[in-house]
Design a protein around this motif. Structure first.
Motif, short mmCIF file in Angstrom:
data_model
loop_
_atom_site.label_atom_id
_atom_site.label_comp_id
_atom_site.label_asym_id
_atom_site.label_seq_id
_atom_site.Cartn_x
_atom_site.Cartn_y
_atom_site.Cartn_z
N ALA A 84 0.86 -1.34 -0.21
CA ALA A 84 0.09 -0.25 0.08
C ALA A 84 0.84 1.31 0.14
CB ALA A 84 -0.78 0.06 1.39
N THR A 85 2.02 1.24 0.72
CA THR A 85 2.68 2.67 0.88
C THR A 85 3.37 2.70 -0.15
OG1 THR A 85 3.39 2.13 3.20
CG2 THR A 85 5.21 4.03 1.82
N ALA A 86 4.43 1.32 -0.87
CA ALA A 86 4.92 1.30 -2.42
C ALA A 86 4.16 2.42 -3.60
CB ALA A 86 5.79 -0.07 -2.43
N LEU A 87 2.86 2.31 -3.47
CA LEU A 87 1.56 2.00 -4.91
C LEU A 87 1.12 3.17 -4.40
CD1 LEU A 87 0.51 -1.74 -5.10
CD2 LEU A 87 2.56 -0.21 -6.40
N ARG A 88 1.62 4.00 -3.04
CA ARG A 88 1.24 5.59 -2.89
C ARG A 88 -0.70 5.17 -2.60
NH1 ARG A 88 4.43 10.10 -4.62
NH2 ARG A 88 6.53 9.73 -3.33
N LEU A 89 -1.18 4.08 -2.27
CA LEU A 89 -2.29 3.97 -2.38
C LEU A 89 -3.11 4.64 -1.44
CD1 LEU A 89 -2.89 0.03 -2.01
CD2 LEU A 89 -2.95 1.21 -3.97
N THR A 90 -4.53 5.39 -2.22
CA THR A 90 -5.54 5.76 -1.22
C THR A 90 -6.15 5.37 -0.50
OG1 THR A 90 -7.26 4.89 -2.80
CG2 THR A 90 -6.36 7.37 -3.49
N PRO A 91 -6.78 5.97 0.66
CA PRO A 91 -7.31 4.90 1.40
C PRO A 91 -8.52 3.64 1.27
CG PRO A 91 -7.23 7.27 2.68
CD PRO A 91 -6.97 7.21 1.29
N GLU A 134 -8.51 2.30 -1.53
CA GLU A 134 -7.67 2.05 -2.72
C GLU A 134 -7.15 0.75 -1.44
OE1 GLU A 134 -5.97 4.10 -6.41
OE2 GLU A 134 -4.60 4.21 -4.75
N ARG A 135 -6.62 1.24 -0.20
CA ARG A 135 -6.22 0.50 0.49
C ARG A 135 -6.86 -0.45 1.31
NH1 ARG A 135 -5.18 1.83 6.11
NH2 ARG A 135 -4.11 0.41 7.18
N SER A 136 -8.01 0.03 1.40
CA SER A 136 -9.31 -1.18 2.34
C SER A 136 -9.41 -1.91 0.88
CB SER A 136 -10.19 -0.49 2.04
OG SER A 136 -9.90 0.07 2.58
N HIS A 137 -9.60 -1.35 -0.28
CA HIS A 137 -9.91 -3.12 -1.28
C HIS A 137 -8.13 -3.79 -1.54
CE1 HIS A 137 -11.64 -4.15 -4.76
NE2 HIS A 137 -10.41 -4.36 -5.93
N LEU A 138 -6.85 -3.08 -1.18
CA LEU A 138 -6.22 -4.23 -1.09
C LEU A 138 -6.46 -5.13 -0.33
CD1 LEU A 138 -3.58 -4.69 -2.90
CD2 LEU A 138 -2.95 -3.41 -0.91
#
Length: 318
Positions: free
Chosen positions: A98-105, A107-111
């Motif tokens: 999540a940090t490496a891909l700079r996910l939004t909140p 997107e992070r939850s989806h991951l």
């Protein structure tokens, strides 16, 4: 040990031929997980990530080895995830991705959900107040006592009627802002929040504890939550005993009776509103229909004004 990543669909080309879904369980879609990683990787610009784009880059966005380095994992491991043949990533691996891909909140939850894990709760700044709850708190200020707390029951905002009845909490240090802490460590607070019976008093304590357990897990056992639990167990044998029961539920409350020396008895229904945008919640004490509570709260509002300090002495019972 990492466990095989599964999918509810039939096996697809590129997936591990040895993989089998667990019967009767909801399993992860590894194909969608890998596709999501690839799409987010290709959407990144190397220059935004501090990576030299060079002149012979053949792939859009970052290369797999660059994401792997940013996520602190091997290139082979990252490639196996993106190609839908890797093991199920741990929570620490997901955090790195999540940090490496700079996910939004979102997107992070989806991951996390694609990986079959509950997304950890997002951190909020110490001075954050949910804007929707804050608007509601102000809108009802003239008629209804209310306050906003975070998920650990730390009070972050109060309207004047709430302060007048129960005193100010928002400026207190440390655990002194925490209602669960007061319930289990303060005899005075128990006298203010008097219950109609020992059974109801016990139910109130159990509700605080069960709610704290839920939020400790949702926060990923972060330092703030873990410290509160540890300090409560040290300070209160009652809390420690209830904690060992491992009950879980969201916080609930019931009709309350406040006896105020200035206006008399107030019958108040307790209502909790949780925000969908934060971990905060608004606790409202609204007048019970058919009682004189609304008129008495109106008189109290006239007595205190919008900026009057809190007046101690109110007594709350159930």
């Amino acid at each position: 040990m990492e466990q095989p990543l599964g999918t509810a669909q039939a096996r697809t080309a590129g997936a591990d031929p040895e993989w089998r879904p667990a019967p009767g369980t909801q399993t992860t879609d590894r194909i969608q997980f890998g596709d999501f990683l690839r799409r987010r990787r290709e959407a990144l610009r190397p220059e935004d990530m501090g990576v030299d784009p060079g002149t012979r880059r053949r792939t859009p966005g970052l290369r797999r080895d660059e994401v792997a380095a940013l996520a602190h994992m091997s290139t082979a491991y990252y490639e196996s995830l993106e190609q839908a043949r890797g093991p199920q990533p741990s929570a620490s691996m997901l955090a790195g991705l999540a940090t490496a891909l700079r996910l939004t909140p979102d997107e992070r939850s989806h991951l996390y959900l694609l990986a079959g894990q509950a997304p950890p709760a997002s951190a909020e700044p110490p001075d954050y107040i949910d804007p929707g709850l804050s608007y509601t708190l102000d809108a009802i200020a003239a008629t209804t006592p209310a306050f906003i707390s975070d998920d650990l029951s730390n009070v972050v905002a109060q309207n004047p009627l709430n302060v007048a009845l129960f005193g100010s909490f928002v400026d207190r240090p440390g655990h002194e802002r925490n209602l669960t802490w007061h319930w289990f460590t303060s005899a005075h607070w128990r006298s203010v929040l008097r219950s109609a019976s020992p059974q109801e008093e016990e139910a109130t304590g159990l509700s605080y504890v069960a709610d704290l357990r839920v939020n400790l897990a949702q926060r990923g056992h972060d330092p703030a939550a873990a410290t509160l639990v540890c300090d409560l167990r040290d300070a209160s044998a009652e809390f420690a005993g209830m904690w060992e029961q491992h009950r879980v539920s969201t916080l609930h409350c019931s009709t309350k009776i406040v006896v105020d020396p200035r206006v008399g008895r107030l019958d108040l229904d307790c209502l909790i509103l949780a925000s969908p945008l934060s971990r905060q919640r608004l606790l409202i004490l609204q007048p019970v229909p058919g009682t004189e509570s609304a008129d008495r709260l109106g008189r109290l509002q006239l007595l205190i004004g919008d900026r009057s300090p809190a007046v101690p002495g109110a007594r709350l019972t159930r």
